[in-house]
Design an enzyme around this catalytic site. Structure first.
Site, PDB file in Angstrom:
ATOM      1  N   GLU A 261       0.837  -1.202   0.000  1.00 30.82           N
ATOM      2  CA  GLU A 261       0.000   0.000   0.000  1.00 30.82           C
ATOM      3  C   GLU A 261       0.873   1.253   0.000  1.00 30.82           C
ATOM      4  O   GLU A 261       1.966   1.235   0.579  1.00 30.82           O
ATOM      5  CB  GLU A 261      -0.927   0.000   1.218  1.00 30.82           C
ATOM      6  CG  GLU A 261      -1.936  -1.141   1.205  1.00 30.82           C
ATOM      7  CD  GLU A 261      -2.903  -1.094   2.391  1.00 30.82           C
ATOM      8  OE1 GLU A 261      -2.758  -0.177   3.234  1.00 30.82           O
ATOM      9  OE2 GLU A 261      -3.778  -1.964   2.474  1.00 30.82           O
ATOM     10  N   HIS A 279      -8.201   1.127   2.014  1.00 29.22           N
ATOM     11  CA  HIS A 279      -7.885   0.959   3.436  1.00 29.22           C
ATOM     12  C   HIS A 279      -8.677   1.960   4.288  1.00 29.22           C
ATOM     13  O   HIS A 279      -8.120   2.758   5.042  1.00 29.22           O
ATOM     14  CB  HIS A 279      -6.392   1.111   3.692  1.00 29.22           C
ATOM     15  CG  HIS A 279      -5.940   0.397   4.937  1.00 29.22           C
ATOM     16  ND1 HIS A 279      -4.710  -0.181   5.065  1.00 29.22           N
ATOM     17  CD2 HIS A 279      -6.567   0.160   6.123  1.00 29.22           C
ATOM     18  CE1 HIS A 279      -4.585  -0.740   6.259  1.00 29.22           C
ATOM     19  NE2 HIS A 279      -5.713  -0.542   6.921  1.00 29.22           N
TER      20      HIS A 279
END
Length: 530
Positions: A261, A279
């Site tokens: 990420e 997220h």
């Protein structure tokens, strides 16, 4: 007297600030400005950060008055806890601030995948009316498999039960009676995969869970299954999931977390039956406010000299006798060795302290053993404060027994557990000599005397000639050097135990190979360092 000074280095909720401003002098700085931060912390008593401010040894070197570092969130990646502990600075966070938010987002993803909400929304906004294409499925009377019955997993299970779903769960560290209290049936991982219509992941990310749902597992599921991961990226193998979606072995997925990420390009993005979010599991106004108010309360308690429930590096409560302190690291190691030997959390756990130290208050040794027992079980930092809560939440009955009578050793600490199947697992240790050298002196009833090291292994087998040589050969072929080896047995030709200390980790494949080669009843490796 002047008020204690609290430095707020990043944005904090108004409610959190309000809790501080009446009792403390509140200052502000930009934590991302390193030079400004170092100048600002020189005369403060506490600092509150989020994720952009790095608190490390350099900060502690100049912050001589600093007593508390508070992270307004769950993780502590940007705080050097070890350096804080060495500097005598308490570290606190807000471990429960986002659990409701995370649970709700998992349910949102599950509903979105069941009813194709984002796909229908996107199509309609583009002027396309596609009712038949986006026909969904009901949740009622379906089976949902919850991977992990920690705090968030329990909240998800309760919410999905309200949809009249049948809830099953896989969590090797939760006892069946505790699950039954929640209305959840515990099953094996393979059973969960085969039975579930929906699967939602709520496990910590560690060596055991990384890639837990891979190609093999995705060949066991129903083709109608829908998977949700709002926990940690990498627990579901993204490539394996991509292939399963292509081959129509999985009906859909809701993914909030990714292996790497930020993630702006993934094969999963190309599937119309996959719902993705960036997220967002902890991203609500309420979670941010809870984080702020929780750390503000912890700072208030810490600067007032009171007990702090969310401290991650506090060595027990109250004064610990000097005679007891040397036993703390040993008790923690015994707890870790116990969990590795047991392969899970027991139904009952007894910490037994014998010898001269038993006339002191040794409650902290129970806490140390619990801390060790759960260190390799949960993702969050395990402390002397939260270890009892972890045991309670998993339905583990914990007792502490003491006796000043110790026939064989001056002092003896034993961690003994009764497993769900009635089996007993135990490990004992002592401290010897003026330097308090640590020794393991008993494992599952076999006597020994061996120093615990970073890497150990234990094999239970039927006593017969040649076993030691076989083990040595396999380790030599793998390039693993033996630091120490002891063999314990009750009688000739009966069961025996080899205890090994080695210079490097064995790894699961080598452990399994040795277990198979010598026909061991059980082979366990213990790694006290990563």
């Amino acid at each position: 007297m002047s008020k204690p000074v609290v430095l707020v280095a990043e944005e904090l909720s108004p409610a959190g600030l309000a809790l501080l401003e009446g009792d403390f002098e509140v200052r502000r700085t930009d934590g991302a400005d390193r030079e400004g931060l170092l100048a600002a912390v020189t005369d403060v008593d506490a600092v509150i950060v989020r994720s952009a401010t790095r608190i490390d040894a350099g900060v502690f070197a100049v912050a001589r008055r600093l007593r508390v570092v508070a992270r307004a969130g769950v993780g502590l990646d940007n705080v050097d806890v070890e350096a804080a502990t060495k500097a005598g600075v308490m570290v606190v966070n807000a471990p429960t601030s986002n659990i409701v938010t995370a649970a709700e987002h998992a349910v949102a993803l599950l509903l979105a995948t069941a009813r194709n909400v984002p796909q229908g929304h996107s199509a309609l906004k583009q002027g396309e009316w596609k009712r038949s294409k986006y026909t969904g499925v009901e949740l009622a009377e379906k089976t949902v498999g919850v991977l992990g019955l920690g705090r968030i997993g329990v909240l998800v299970a309760k919410r999905l039960a309200a949809f009249d779903m049948k809830v099953i769960a896989y969590d090797p560290y939760v006892q069946a009676p505790r699950a039954a209290q929640l209305g959840v049936r515990l099953v094996s991982l393979d059973e969960l995969l085969r039975e579930s219509d929906f699967i939602t992941v709520h496990l910590p990310k560690n060596k055991e869970t990384l890639g837990l749902i891979g190609d093999r597992e995705l060949h066991l599921v129903k083709p109608s299954v829908r998977l949700v991961n709002a926990a940690r990226g990498g627990i579901i193998d993204e490539n394996a999931l991509d292939l399963a979606l292509k081959e129509k072995r999985v009906a859909g997925a809701g993914i909030d977390v990714f292996t790497s990420e930020p993630c702006t390009d993934s094969p999963l993005f190309h599937h119309d039956n996959v719902v993705v979010t960036p997220h967002l599991g902890a991203s609500t106004h309420e979670a941010q406010e809870k984080a702020g108010t929780q750390v503000a309360r912890s700072v208030f308690l810490a600067l007032s000299g009171e007990f702090v429930p969310d401290a991650v590096n506090v060595r027990g409560g109250g004064v610990v006798a000097e005679e007891v302190k040397p036993g703390l690291p040993l008790a923690e190691k015994l707890g870790r060795v116990f969990t590795a030997l047991a392969g899970g959390v027991p139904a009952r756990l007894e910490v037994e302290v014998r010898g001269e130290i038993a006339h002191h208050d040794v409650k902290v040794l129970e806490l140390a053993a619990l801390k060790g027992a759960f260190t390799d079980v949960v993702e969050d930092a395990v402390t002397y404060v939260n270890a009892p809560l972890l045991s309670r939440d998993r339905g583990v009955e914990v007792t502490l027994t003491t006796s000043e009578d110790s026939p064989d050793w001056r002092n003896l600490i034993t961690v003994r557990g009764t497993m769900a199947d009635g089996g007993i697992v135990s490990v004992s240790g002592t401290l010897t000599g003026p330097k308090h050298a640590e020794r393991l002196v008993e494992v599952n009833g076999y006597a020994m005397e061996i120093a615990p090291t970073a890497h150990m292994a234990f094999f239970t087998y039927i006593d017969r000639p040649g076993i030691v040589g076989m083990v040595g050969r396999l380790l030599g072929d793998a390039g693993v050097n033996i630091a120490g080896m002891q063999v314990g047995r009750h009688k000739k030709g009966g069961k025996a135990l080899i205890a090994l200390t080695v210079d490097s980790a064995l790894g699961p494949d080598l452990t399994d190979a040795i277990t198979a080669e010598i026909g061991a009843e059980q082979g366990r490796r213990v790694d006290l360092e990563d």
